[in-house]
Design a protein around this motif. Structure first.
Motif: not given
Length: 1007
Positions: A81-87, A90-102, A114-117
């Motif tokens: 899995y890979r988690v990418i969190r950016t912020r 003074g702004g709102t953060g972004v969260l990405e969640f990925q899974v490795e496939t072939p 919140r849903a990604t968390q």
């Protein structure tokens, strides 16, 4: 969760850094303090859970950077899995969640952070609190569990197991129980009130039956009176019909009388008309002669009317031409009048100019007065500029004096308040003295206890030192016992050698050596038993001293507060002793202030300055009123300047008028001659003369025309009389027929009138024979109305009783329902009371701890056996017998969490174990807790992070830590140890070195 790769950009002390965990099994994160070692671990927690040590979210961004980004790749359940969190700052953060496939990484990101968390937690099955209490062994927390008291250990374990949710459920159950208890009490009060009201049900039913009987009787009487009333009303109705018939017949009689009178009058009128018509018919010849003369005069009038029309047309044409001529003349006359007006204006201006020039001497005298007044104003203006700042300074000084006086008044009021407060303080002196004595007595008692506590502490230290010596001797005797036991085992061999000289032993020497060795073994064993008894006795004595120390410490808890209170009371007492001196000083100061305010001798420098300023102002002798009068004098003579300008303008205007006046006079003469020419020789004048000749030829006389008109008007009456004659000839036969018809109708009406008169007499006789029942009807109606009111009152009472009965029926139903609700509420209260007990500390929580402890104990012993070569064993005890003066069988069991540790020599207290053994015990228990928490979260504990080991370790402690890590290394996929100690990092082949540079923290991985 197994880390694979960590990429940092602008996170805390890092600008750009990448760490690849592939191939790392056990590694050391090393570096100096503040280099950024712990920031690597926080990057992992921030990427996955968004948690860090930063108080504000933007604090995780590197200083000067605008955005932070952390990419964390990890393996979980054989999946990458890979988690990418950016912020942005003074702004709102972004969260990405990925899974490795072939085919590469596939997004699992939800709608929003919140849903990604939630998706991440669903996959890793590990929240932040569980992670930092399982996979993350923080500095100084390894032996925390062991050093706590037994009851505190249960609280820590409950906190780690997240049993606080049952505390919330317990509170909710308590709240629901209280609500149902309140509902039970409310229902019981309501049932008691309903029961009291239902007791009135029988009395209400009796009143209702009695009222129904009375109503039936009244209704029967009312029905009889209504029948009697109806019969009387029938008689009254018949009498009313007769009366109405009488009125109708009388009206018919009156109508017939009116018809007879009308017919009589109409006959008289027709008779008069016949007489008038007969008179007109008798004048037939005279009327026809007069009508012929009228027609002749009317023909003459028509001829004169034609001449009048032509005459009027010519007159109108002449008037139009005359108007045109008059318009031309009027236009020229208007120009003439304008020129004459201009000439008159110039003449008037000449007279005004002459009058203006005659006032020149008077204007010059006024100009001299104006100059004098202006000089006076200029002098006063200069004086005003000199006086204005002095007046402002005067106002400032007066304001300062007023403020100083107000300050004295405020100080006097403050002194009054302080004096009252000091008087109250002085009156409190005896109470404060007594309070100081009481606190002093308590402090002396506590100081004695402190001295005794010091003695108890010294005695405890002495006992501990004694135990340490016993332990050293015990280890020495145990070593001797081991050697003697080894000798005895050697002597069991038939070819045994002498333990001392290693020569072969015969039977006699073997017996002597064996007996001597056994005797020494027995003496050593007896001596060891004595030491153990002394140690047990010393342990019990230390326990007693500890208990006594705790009790005295609790009593001494208020010592510092009492000393602080004594200081405060002493300060207050000192302030009361100084109160008398302060009161005398305040009285003197008050007297001085009152005298200063009364005399006004305060601020002498300001008052002297104000006095000098007033004297100087008097010398200047400036008066604003005189200044204003001078200005008004200037305004009064200002007209002279205006008049002077007018004189100059008049001189200039006089020359202009002299040049303009001859031109206007010539223009007037030219216009007058032009008017005379238009009136005699113009085309309009010629046409007017021709029309005058034609009008004379018509020879129309308006007087003769008027005479003819008068004759026509006088003869016009013959036309009317002629028309009347023709009408009379036509109407006379008709009126004769109408007169005869009226006579017949009048006779018929007279006959009908006599018939109606006889009918009237018959009806009057019938009415006189019938009695009038009105009085009886009124009496009956009053009786019926009174009885109706009584009936209405009874019906109202009955309705109210029926309403009460209905209410009581509903109340009975409600009473039964409330009884059922009461039973249900009591049942619910019992349920929630049981739930409160179940969710409490002694319910499910205790049961869960009881269920968890065997697993924790098994895991701890499994780890401990590997760390100590099966030499140590741990047992968790959750209950023990409490202290009781009665027999032990009646002793009450109390909840606890004691940890019993056993080795080859028996069960001992945790404090008696050496540093290395205690370290292995702490490490095993803490690691077992970590595994247990991970298992309860549904995740496998594959990552272990040890931050700074177990506190500050010496070289031997570091060796123990490394040995412990190596012993459990096979249980984990990755173990990371954070340290700044050089001698510890050398023990690891894989090292992640962190250095702090100007470009941020830098990473270097060495394998």
């Amino acid at each position: 969760m197994i880390p694979v790769q960590l990429i940092l950009k602008n996170f805390l002390s890092y600008r750009d850094a990448t760490l690849d965990f592939r191939g790392l099994h056990t590694a050391c994160i090393c570096g100096s303090n503040g280099a950024g070692k712990s920031s690597l671990l926080e990057a992992i927690t921030w990427a996955i859970w968004g948690e860090s040590r930063a108080g504000v979210e933007d604090d995780v961004i590197h200083s000067g950077a605008k955005e932070v980004r952390v990419d964390f790749t990890f393996q979980n359940n054989q999946q990458i899995y890979r988690v990418i969190r950016t912020r942005p700052r003074g702004g709102t953060g972004v969260l990405e969640f990925q899974v490795e496939t072939p085919s590469g990484f596939r997004a699992l990101t939800g709608k929003g952070v919140r849903a990604t968390q939630d998706v991440i937690l669903e996959h890793i099955k590990l929240d932040y609190e569980t992670f930092i209490n399982s996979a993350y062994l923080r500095q100084g927390r390894a032996d925390e569990f062991m050093l706590k008291r037994p009851n505190e250990r249960k609280e820590i374990l409950a906190e780690l197991l997240k049993l606080n949710q049952y505390d919330e459920l317990e509170e909710r159950a308590k709240e629901s129980s209280r609500q149902f208890k309140a509902k039970v009490e409310e229902l019981e009060r309501s049932l008691e009130s309903s029961k009291t009201q239902l007791q009135q049900r029988s009395a209400t039913q009796a009143q209702q039956a009695e009222l129904e009987v009375e109503l039936n009787q009244l209704q029967q009487i009312q029905a009889f009176d209504n029948i009697q009333l109806q019969s009387l009303q029938v008689v009254q109705h018949q009498r009313q019909n007769s009366t109405e018939q009488l009125s109708f017949v009388r009206q018919q009689y009156q109508n017939l009388s009116s018809d007879c009178d009308r017919l009589q009058q109409e006959q008289s009128a027709i008779k008069s008309q016949l007489s008038d018509l007969q008179t007109i018919l008798s004048q037939e010849t005279q009327i026809k002669a007069g009508y012929a003369q009228y027609q002749t005069l009317q023909s003459q009038e028509e001829s004169f009317s034609a001449k009048s029309a032509e005459y009027t047309q010519r007159i109108q044409q002449r008037q139009q031409l005359q108007q045109q001529l008059t318009k031309q003349v009027n236009e020229i006359e208007r120009q003439l009048q304008q020129a004459i007006a201009q000439l008159e204006v110039l003449q008037q201006q000449e007279r005004e100019i002459q009058h203006t020039l005659t006032n020149k001497s008077e204007v010059e005298a006024a100009l001299a007065q104006l100059t004098k007044a202006r000089n006076r104003v200029a002098h006063l203006d200069q004086l005003q500029m000199q006086v204005s700042p002095l007046l402002q300074q005067q106002a400032t000084l007066q304001s300062q004096l007023d403020r100083f006086g107000a300050t004295l008044i405020a100080r006097l009021e403050q002194l009054h308040a302080v004096e009252n407060q000091l008087q109250r303080t002085s009156r409190r002196q005896p109470q404060l003295q007594q309070a100081v004595m009481d606190v002093k007595t308590q402090i002396e008692e506590l100081e004695k206890k402190r001295v005794y506590l010091q003695r108890v502490q010294e005695k405890g230290q002495e006992r501990r030192h004694f135990i340490e010596r016993l332990q050293a001797q015990q280890r020495e005797y145990e070593r001797v016992l081991g050697e003697l036991n080894q000798k005895l085992q050697m002597l069991q061999n038939p070819n045994a050698l002498c333990p001392l000289c290693e020569r072969p032993l015969d039977e006699h020497h073997w017996n002597r050596v064996a007996d001597k060795t056994k005797a020494e073994y027995k003496d050593t064993e007896d001596q060891l038993w004595v030491f153990r008894e002394q140690m047990a006795f010393s342990d019990r004595e230390i326990q007693v001293l500890r208990q006594e120390y705790r009790e005295i410490s609790q009593k001494l808890a208020s010592y510092d507060a009492l000393r602080e209170q004594r200081g405060q009371l002493a300060a207050q007492l000192q302030s009361t002793s100084d109160a008398e001196t302060q009161l005398q000083q305040i009285a003197a100061e008050k007297q001085h202030l009152e005298r200063s305010l009364e005399v006004g001798d305060y601020a002498p420098e300001k008052q002297l300055e104000l006095q000098q300023l007033n004297e100087y102002l008097q010398q200047l002798n400036y008066n604003e009123q005189d200044h204003a009068l001078a200005r008004s004098e200037v305004e009064r003579w200002r007209w002279a300047e205006i008049k002077l300008q007018q004189i100059k303008d008049a001189t200039k205007r006089s020359s202009q008028i002299a040049a303009r006046k001859p031109q206007i006079e010539a223009q007037i003469a030219e216009l007058q001659s032009k008017i005379q020419l238009i009136q005699t020789n113009s085309e309009s004048a010629k046409q007017i003369a021709a029309l005058d000749r034609h009008i004379a030829e018509i020879n129309y006389s308006s007087e003769q025309h008027n005479n003819i008109r008068t004759s026509v008007r006088k003869a016009q009456s013959w036309e009317l009389r002629y028309q009347q004659l023709l009408s009379a000839q036509q109407q006379y036969p008709q009126l004769q027929v109408r007169f005869q018809d009226l006579e017949a109708s009048r006779h018929a009406r007279m006959s009908e009138k006599q018939t109606i008169e006889r009918q009237l007499e018959s009806i009057v006789a019938q009415l006189e024979q019938t009695a009038n029942p009105t009085a009886q009807i009124e009496t009956l109606q009053q009786q019926i109305a009174a009885r109706r009111r009584e009936l209405d009152e009874k019906i109202g009472q009955l309705g109210r009783l029926e309403q009460v009965a209905h209410h009581l029926e509903m109340l009975q139903t409600q009473f039964l329902q409330q009884q059922q609700e009461l039973q249900e509420a009591k049942r619910q209260q019992r349920v929630y009371q049981e739930l409160t007990q179940a969710f409490g500390k002694n319910g499910i929580q205790a049961l869960m701890i009881e269920n968890v402890l065997p697993q924790l104990e098994a895991e701890t012993n499994q780890l401990l056996s590997r760390l100590s070569a099966n030499q140590l064993h741990v047992q968790f005890v959750t209950q023990k017998a409490g202290r009781s003066s009665k027999a032990k069988k009646n002793a009450k069991l109390i909840d606890t969490l004691d940890i019993l540790i056993a080795d080859a020599r028996g069960t001992r207290a945790y404090e008696t174990y050496s540093g290395g053994e205690a370290f292995r015990i702490n490490f095993a228990i803490r690691l077992a807790l970590a595994k247990l928490l991970a298992q309860r979260a549904g995740a496998a504990l594959q990552l272990l992070i040890i931050d700074e080991g177990f506190g500050t370790q010496d070289a031997e402690g570091c060796d123990r830590l490394i040995a412990a890590i190596n012993a459990i290394a096979s249980d984990f996929a990755c173990i990371l140890t954070v340290t700044h100690m050089p001698h510890l990092k050398e023990a690891f082949q894989a090292r992640i070195e962190v250095n702090k540079t100007k470009l941020g923290s830098q990473l270097h991985l060495s394998m």
